[in-house]
Every structure is written in structure tokens, then in C-alpha cells.
Write an enzyme that holds these catalytic residues in place. Structure first.
Site, PDB file in Angstrom:
ATOM      1  N   GLU A  64       0.826  -1.214   0.000  1.00 47.06           N
ATOM      2  CA  GLU A  64       0.000   0.000   0.000  1.00 47.06           C
ATOM      3  C   GLU A  64       0.858   1.261   0.000  1.00 47.06           C
ATOM      4  O   GLU A  64       2.075   1.203   0.140  1.00 47.06           O
ATOM      5  CB  GLU A  64      -0.959  -0.051   1.203  1.00 47.06           C
ATOM      6  CG  GLU A  64      -1.915  -1.233   1.087  1.00 47.06           C
ATOM      7  CD  GLU A  64      -2.988  -1.271   2.156  1.00 47.06           C
ATOM      8  OE1 GLU A  64      -2.908  -0.503   3.136  1.00 47.06           O
ATOM      9  OE2 GLU A  64      -3.916  -2.096   2.000  1.00 47.06           O
ATOM     10  N   GLU A  75      -1.749 -10.054  -6.029  1.00 46.39           N
ATOM     11  CA  GLU A  75      -1.772 -10.852  -7.256  1.00 46.39           C
ATOM     12  C   GLU A  75      -0.948 -10.198  -8.352  1.00 46.39           C
ATOM     13  O   GLU A  75      -0.204 -10.852  -9.078  1.00 46.39           O
ATOM     14  CB  GLU A  75      -3.216 -11.022  -7.751  1.00 46.39           C
ATOM     15  CG  GLU A  75      -4.113 -11.815  -6.820  1.00 46.39           C
ATOM     16  CD  GLU A  75      -4.823 -10.968  -5.772  1.00 46.39           C
ATOM     17  OE1 GLU A  75      -4.258  -9.928  -5.351  1.00 46.39           O
ATOM     18  OE2 GLU A  75      -5.930 -11.341  -5.374  1.00 46.39           O
ATOM     19  N   CYS A 112      -9.568  -9.327  -6.974  1.00 46.87           N
ATOM     20  CA  CYS A 112     -10.394  -8.185  -7.397  1.00 46.87           C
ATOM     21  C   CYS A 112     -10.456  -8.121  -8.932  1.00 46.87           C
ATOM     22  O   CYS A 112      -9.701  -8.811  -9.641  1.00 46.87           O
ATOM     23  CB  CYS A 112      -9.843  -6.882  -6.824  1.00 46.87           C
ATOM     24  SG  CYS A 112      -8.373  -6.271  -7.676  1.00 46.87           S
TER      25      CYS A 112
HETATM   26  N1  THU Z   1      -6.051  -6.496  -2.326  1.00 47.08           N
HETATM   27  C1  THU Z   1      -5.262  -7.432  -2.899  1.00 47.08           C
HETATM   28  O1  THU Z   1      -4.052  -7.508  -2.637  1.00 47.08           O
HETATM   29  N2  THU Z   1      -5.824  -8.277  -3.784  1.00 47.08           N
HETATM   30  C2  THU Z   1      -7.140  -8.268  -4.136  1.00 47.08           C
HETATM   31  O2  THU Z   1      -7.536  -9.012  -5.023  1.00 47.08           O
HETATM   32  C3  THU Z   1      -8.074  -7.393  -3.432  1.00 47.08           C
HETATM   33  C4  THU Z   1      -7.467  -6.349  -2.591  1.00 47.08           C
HETATM   34  C5  THU Z   1      -5.450  -5.545  -1.398  1.00 47.08           C
HETATM   35  C6  THU Z   1      -5.399  -4.129  -1.911  1.00 47.08           C
HETATM   36  C7  THU Z   1      -5.370  -3.337  -0.624  1.00 47.08           C
HETATM   37  O3  THU Z   1      -4.020  -3.257  -0.191  1.00 47.08           O
HETATM   38  C8  THU Z   1      -6.150  -4.194   0.345  1.00 47.08           C
HETATM   39  O4  THU Z   1      -6.178  -5.500  -0.202  1.00 47.08           O
HETATM   40  C9  THU Z   1      -7.565  -3.720   0.601  1.00 47.08           C
HETATM   41  O5  THU Z   1      -8.265  -3.538  -0.583  1.00 47.08           O
END
Ligand code: THU
Length: 160
Positions: A64, A75, A112
Site C-alpha cells: 500500500e 496478485e 479483485c
Molecule cells: N487487495 C489485494 O491484494 N488483492 C485483491 O484481489 C483485493 C485487494 C489488497 C489491496 C489493498 O491493499 C487491500 O487488499 C484492501 O483492498
């Protein structure tokens, strides 16, 4: 006029112990990766482990940023590293685990939409399906035989 129905088929294992040994080993690596996530804002940690056809395993976690959109999902961190390091290798499978540090996460967490699009690029490129296994921190494990199953009506290079 006609209606078109699209179906998606998943396998659901009650527990990681039910999955093949190879998946259990990859999930252990994904869990290790999840624990290395840098997620001070969402407090939601995601780990990914990718198995390539050359035997290499590539892992990644979400990273982040104070400027939120600059962060990246686990991913894509993993798959772009795999693409950068091993451009000739095919991706056999991707194993995912996700959990909040604020509450238990016991249901399978799918990738996602943006990550599905990124994974689709490699599935199309290699002309072979990528198996996706996804889990919460623990509990049930869901499996999709291909990314296409998770992203019907994909936008890909054939439209360009
Ligand atoms: N996140 C992922 O790493 N992969 C996903 O498929 C969904 C979301 C992360 C992004 C962010 O750092 C946190 O999860 C919350 O959305």
C-alpha cells in the site's frame, strides 16, 4: 433477441488439508507472503504464490501507499514479477490467501476485478489456463480451473 447465460464452475474444499499436497505447499508460501504484506491503511493482508512450468515459485503481497491508488494488490505484485523474471515460463497456478488483521476472515476471498484483468492477460498470452485457488486466512478453499471462469466477457488483445 436472445438471452445469453454465463455460468461459472468452482470446486470448494472444506479445508486446505483436502487439497492436493502441491496446493498445500503453495498455500504455505502464500501465507508466508501474506504476513509480509505492507497494508498499514486497509489492514487487509493478501498473499499470492504462483507456480511456473519451470518449477519456480513466485510470491507477492499487497503493497500500500499513502497515496492510496499507488498501492498494488498481491496478485499483480506477484504476476508482474513472474512476467518480468521469467517471461518464457507458463503460469500453472496461482494460490491466494487474504485476511484482515482486525477480524477473522474465514471465507474464500477471490481476486479483485483489476487483478482478474491482469491475470487474464497472461492466460491469453500463454494460451493455457491458469488455475486459481483462493482462501481467507484459513477455512474453505475455492478453486477455479481457469481465470476465464472468473472473468467472463474478458477484454483482451483480440479486440485491438
Ligand atoms: N487487495 C489485494 O491484494 N488483492 C485483491 O484481489 C483485493 C485487494 C489488497 C489491496 C489493498 O491493499 C487491500 O487488499 C484492501 O483492498
Amino acid at each position: 433477441m436472445k438471452e445469453v447465460k454465463i455460468e461459472a464452475l468452482f470446486t470448494v474444499y472444506d479445508h486446505l488439508d483436502e487439497t492436493p499436497k502441491k496446493i498445500q505447499d503453495l498455500m504455505v508460501k502464500a501465507i508466508e507472503a501474506r504476513k509480509k504484506a505492507y497494508a498499514p491503511y486497509s489492514k487487509f493482508q493478501v498473499g499470492a504464490a504462483i507456480l511456473l512450468d519451470n518449477g519456480e515459485v513466485v510470491t507477492g503481497s499487497n503493497q500500500e501507499n499513502a497515496s492510496y491508488p499507488s498501492g498494488l494488490c498481491a496478485e499483480r505484485t506477484a504476476i508482474y514479477y513472474a512476467g518480468a523474471q521469467f517471461p518464457e515460463a507458463k503460469i500453472l497456478m496461482m494460490v491466494l490467501t487474504a485476511g484482515s488483521i482486525q477480524h477473522p476472515t474465514l471465507t474464500p476471498i477471490p481476486p479483485c476485478g483489476a487483478c482478474r484483468q491482469a491475470i487474464a492477460e497472461y492466460e491469453v498470452k500463454q494460451e493455457a489456463p491458469i488455475e486459481i485457488y483462493f482462501m481467507g486466512e484459513t477455512g474453505k478453499v475455492a478453486k477455479s480451473d481457469s481465470l476465464a471462469n472468473l472473468l467472463p466477457l474478458v477484454f483482451d488483445k483480440s479486440f485491438l
